[in-house]
Design an enzyme around this catalytic site. Structure first.
Site, PDB file in Angstrom:
ATOM      1  N   ASP A   1       2.030  -9.221   4.331  1.00  0.00           N
ATOM      2  CA  ASP A   1       1.083  -8.770   5.359  1.00  0.00           C
ATOM      3  C   ASP A   1      -0.375  -8.910   4.916  1.00  0.00           C
ATOM      4  OD1 ASP A   1       3.462  -7.984   6.567  1.00  0.00           O
ATOM      5  OD2 ASP A   1       3.268  -5.907   5.913  1.00  0.00           O
TER       6      ASP A   1
ATOM      7  N   ARG B   1       6.185 -27.776  27.052  1.00  0.00           N
ATOM      8  CA  ARG B   1       6.419 -26.323  27.069  1.00  0.00           C
ATOM      9  C   ARG B   1       5.299 -25.543  26.390  1.00  0.00           C
ATOM     10  NH1 ARG B   1      12.787 -26.788  25.300  1.00  0.00           N
ATOM     11  NH2 ARG B   1      13.611 -26.711  27.420  1.00  0.00           N
TER      12      ARG B   1
ATOM     13  N   ARG C   1       9.573 -14.310   4.304  1.00  0.00           N
ATOM     14  CA  ARG C   1       9.577 -13.607   3.013  1.00  0.00           C
ATOM     15  C   ARG C   1      10.330 -14.365   1.932  1.00  0.00           C
ATOM     16  NH1 ARG C   1      10.268  -7.521   4.765  1.00  0.00           N
ATOM     17  NH2 ARG C   1      12.100  -7.593   3.431  1.00  0.00           N
TER      18      ARG C   1
ATOM     19  N   MET D   1       5.451 -11.950  11.454  1.00  0.00           N
ATOM     20  CA  MET D   1       5.383 -10.592  10.907  1.00  0.00           C
ATOM     21  C   MET D   1       3.932 -10.224  10.570  1.00  0.00           C
ATOM     22  SD  MET D   1       8.659 -10.156   8.411  1.00  0.00           S
ATOM     23  CE  MET D   1      10.222  -9.585   9.060  1.00  0.00           C
ATOM     24  N   GLY D   2       3.771  -9.108   9.891  1.00  0.00           N
ATOM     25  CA  GLY D   2       2.426  -8.697   9.475  1.00  0.00           C
ATOM     26  C   GLY D   2       2.156  -7.216   9.646  1.00  0.00           C
TER      27      GLY D   2
ATOM     28  N   HIS E   1      12.372 -12.742   8.739  1.00  0.00           N
ATOM     29  CA  HIS E   1      12.411 -12.693   7.278  1.00  0.00           C
ATOM     30  C   HIS E   1      12.343 -14.057   6.610  1.00  0.00           C
ATOM     31  CE1 HIS E   1      13.607  -8.710   8.517  1.00  0.00           C
ATOM     32  NE2 HIS E   1      13.236  -8.298   7.318  1.00  0.00           N
TER      33      HIS E   1
ATOM     34  N   ASP F   1       0.817  -1.227   0.000  1.00  0.00           N
ATOM     35  CA  ASP F   1       0.000   0.000   0.000  1.00  0.00           C
ATOM     36  C   ASP F   1       0.844   1.268   0.000  1.00  0.00           C
ATOM     37  OD1 ASP F   1       0.804  -0.562   2.594  1.00  0.00           O
ATOM     38  OD2 ASP F   1      -1.080   0.065   3.532  1.00  0.00           O
ATOM     39  N   GLY F   2       1.969   1.255   0.747  1.00  0.00           N
ATOM     40  CA  GLY F   2       2.828   2.443   0.812  1.00  0.00           C
ATOM     41  C   GLY F   2       3.428   2.778  -0.548  1.00  0.00           C
ATOM     42  N   SER F   3       4.019   1.778  -1.196  1.00  0.00           N
ATOM     43  CA  SER F   3       4.651   2.006  -2.504  1.00  0.00           C
ATOM     44  C   SER F   3       3.614   2.398  -3.550  1.00  0.00           C
ATOM     45  CB  SER F   3       5.343   0.736  -2.998  1.00  0.00           C
ATOM     46  OG  SER F   3       6.333   0.337  -2.101  1.00  0.00           O
TER      47      SER F   3
HETATM   48  O1  F6P Z   1       5.729  -5.322   5.122  1.00  0.00           O
HETATM   49  C1  F6P Z   1       6.447  -6.512   5.074  1.00  0.00           C
HETATM   50  C2  F6P Z   1       7.287  -6.705   6.295  1.00  0.00           C
HETATM   51  O2  F6P Z   1       7.919  -7.958   6.217  1.00  0.00           O
HETATM   52  C3  F6P Z   1       6.529  -6.580   7.615  1.00  0.00           C
HETATM   53  O3  F6P Z   1       5.772  -7.718   7.923  1.00  0.00           O
HETATM   54  C4  F6P Z   1       7.663  -6.281   8.566  1.00  0.00           C
HETATM   55  O4  F6P Z   1       7.201  -5.564   9.694  1.00  0.00           O
HETATM   56  C5  F6P Z   1       8.590  -5.431   7.736  1.00  0.00           C
HETATM   57  O5  F6P Z   1       8.293  -5.701   6.382  1.00  0.00           O
HETATM   58  C6  F6P Z   1      10.067  -5.690   7.968  1.00  0.00           C
HETATM   59  O6  F6P Z   1      10.782  -4.751   7.232  1.00  0.00           O
HETATM   60  P1  F6P Z   1      12.337  -4.872   6.939  1.00  0.00           P
HETATM   61  O7  F6P Z   1      12.517  -5.857   5.821  1.00  0.00           O
HETATM   62  O8  F6P Z   1      12.755  -3.502   6.554  1.00  0.00           O
HETATM   63  O9  F6P Z   1      12.995  -5.354   8.191  1.00  0.00           O
END
Ligand code: F6P
Length: 368
Positions: free
Chosen positions: A142, A177, A287, A184-185, A284, A117-119
């Site tokens: 996210d 445990r 990702r 993330m998100g 990460h 959304d930002g880009s």
């Molecule tokens: O927006 C994607 C995301 O992976 C988020 O979930 C996370 O908060 C952020 O980017 C992490 O950013 P960076 O890669 O700059 O650490």
């Protein structure tokens, strides 16, 4: 719009799995139409550089395994808003005209922007200012871009987080445990909610719903009463502490990112329940892996549809996934707000129906 064209494509914001599949699909479709695709390097950074940084993308480049590769062959950035660009002397400069100039210099008739959304908001502002024809493609683990049921990268991130729970369950059971998994998100709890349900979590904490330690403790007591010696807790990174504080980590250079809530909760749960707890921060890993079949499929439909919109002369649109179909929506509407987890979402109901502790009902919710 028939005839030979030159279009640009860029990836912007945080990377995710499936970006290369979008690029490949756009290049293949454009090639079928006899067009040239110019891949811009590192989001808008390539357009700010002089000489410009780009490469002409040919279908032959995708003969290998690029479809299956995580990351982006073009590079990306989630820094340096061109309207407020940080300069080496500490000042900020509006460099938007340089980007618009770069697109004109390359003779781009349209630009495909693969971003969150930002880009997408930044690129739309650039397009309005410079008269550029853009098409947006939503990507983000996210899944918080509105007006689309799926963004490229989300499915893979959920798959990774679910697999993490699959791996945590046997070790949790072996040691009796409570395992806390931080995912993330950003401000949206989609990854935690989807993976938590799929991976059999007992507690799922998301930024959209406040929680209490009493609620978590009660759930863990119920788990114990049923004869189970372990529990799985998934927490989304932007969940606040009980005192309402967002947990962040500052990196070298002053960049702040979410991080730390898993540790905080692991301690809080241990002292409230007496359970031995351990924390896993997935980070990460969510990702960067081979995109899931679903991400590849959605990415491919998005890439083809974006080129077709350009062929029809339809701009300022975002491709989207809706009701099993690729569709397109006005870009301005899609970026108007981000898509958080809705409290009446059927997954929220499913989680509650299973007895998962998902936080306390907010006071205003009628069916508390
Ligand atoms: O927006 C994607 C995301 O992976 C988020 O979930 C996370 O908060 C952020 O980017 C992490 O950013 P960076 O890669 O700059 O650490």
């Amino acid at each position: 719009m028939a005839g030979e064209k030159r279009i640009g494509i860029l990836t912007s914001g945080g990377d995710c799995a499936g970006l290369n599949a979008v690029i490949r699909a756009s290049v293949y479709r454009a090639d079928e139409l006899g067009w040239t695709v110019v891949g811009l390097k590192e989001g808008t950074q390539g357009l700010l550089s002089r000489p410009l940084r780009y490469e002409v993308l040919r279908p032959e480049q995708f003969n290998g395994n690029i479809l299956r590769m995580g990351g982006t062959i073009l590079g990306t950035t989630n820094k340096g808003n061109p309207f407020h660009f940080p300069m080496p002397d500490g000042s900020f400069k509006d460099r938007s005209a340089e980007i618009i100039g770069g697109c004109k210099e390359l003779g781009l008739e349209a630009l495909i922007v693969i971003g969150g959304d930002g880009s997408l908001a930044i690129l739309r502002q650039l397009a309005e200012q410079g008269g550029l024809n853009i098409i947006g493609i939503p990507k983000t683990i996210d899944n918080d871009v509105s007006m689309t049921e799926a963004s490229v990268g989300f499915d893979t991130a959920v798959t990774v987080a679910t697999e993490a729970l699959d791996r945590l369950q046997p070790t949790a059971a072996s040691h009796a445990r409570v395992m806390v998994l931080e995912v993330m998100g950003r401000d949206a709890g989609h990854i935690a909610l989807y993976a938590g349900i799929s991976g059999g979590a007992d507690v799922i904490l998301i930024p959209e719903i406040p929680y209490s330690i009493e609620g978590i403790t009660e759930k863990i007591d119920r788990v114990r009463k049923r004869g189970r010696n372990f529990a799985l807790v998934v927490v989304s990174e932007a969940v606040k502490t009980l005192g309402g504080q967002v947990m962040q980590k500052e990196y070298h250079g002053g960049e702040k990112r979410f991080g730390g809530i898993g540790d905080y909760l692991s301690e809080a749960i241990a002292s409230a329940t007496g359970a031995e707890t351990r924390i896993t921060v997935l980070g990460h890993v969510q990702r960067g892996s081979m995109p899931s079949w679903r991400d590849r499929l959605i990415a491919t439909t998005f890439g083809v549809h974006a080129v077709e919109l350009i062929a029809e002369g339809k701009f300022d649109r975002m491709v989207a996934w809706s009701n099993r179909q690729v569709v397109d929506v006005p870009l301005k509407d899609a970026i108007a707000h981000y898509q958080a987890v809705e409290l009446d979402d059927s997954l929220v109901k499913t989680a509650r129906g299973l007895g998962i502790y998902l936080g306390d009902w907010p006071a205003e919710t009628p069916d508390k």
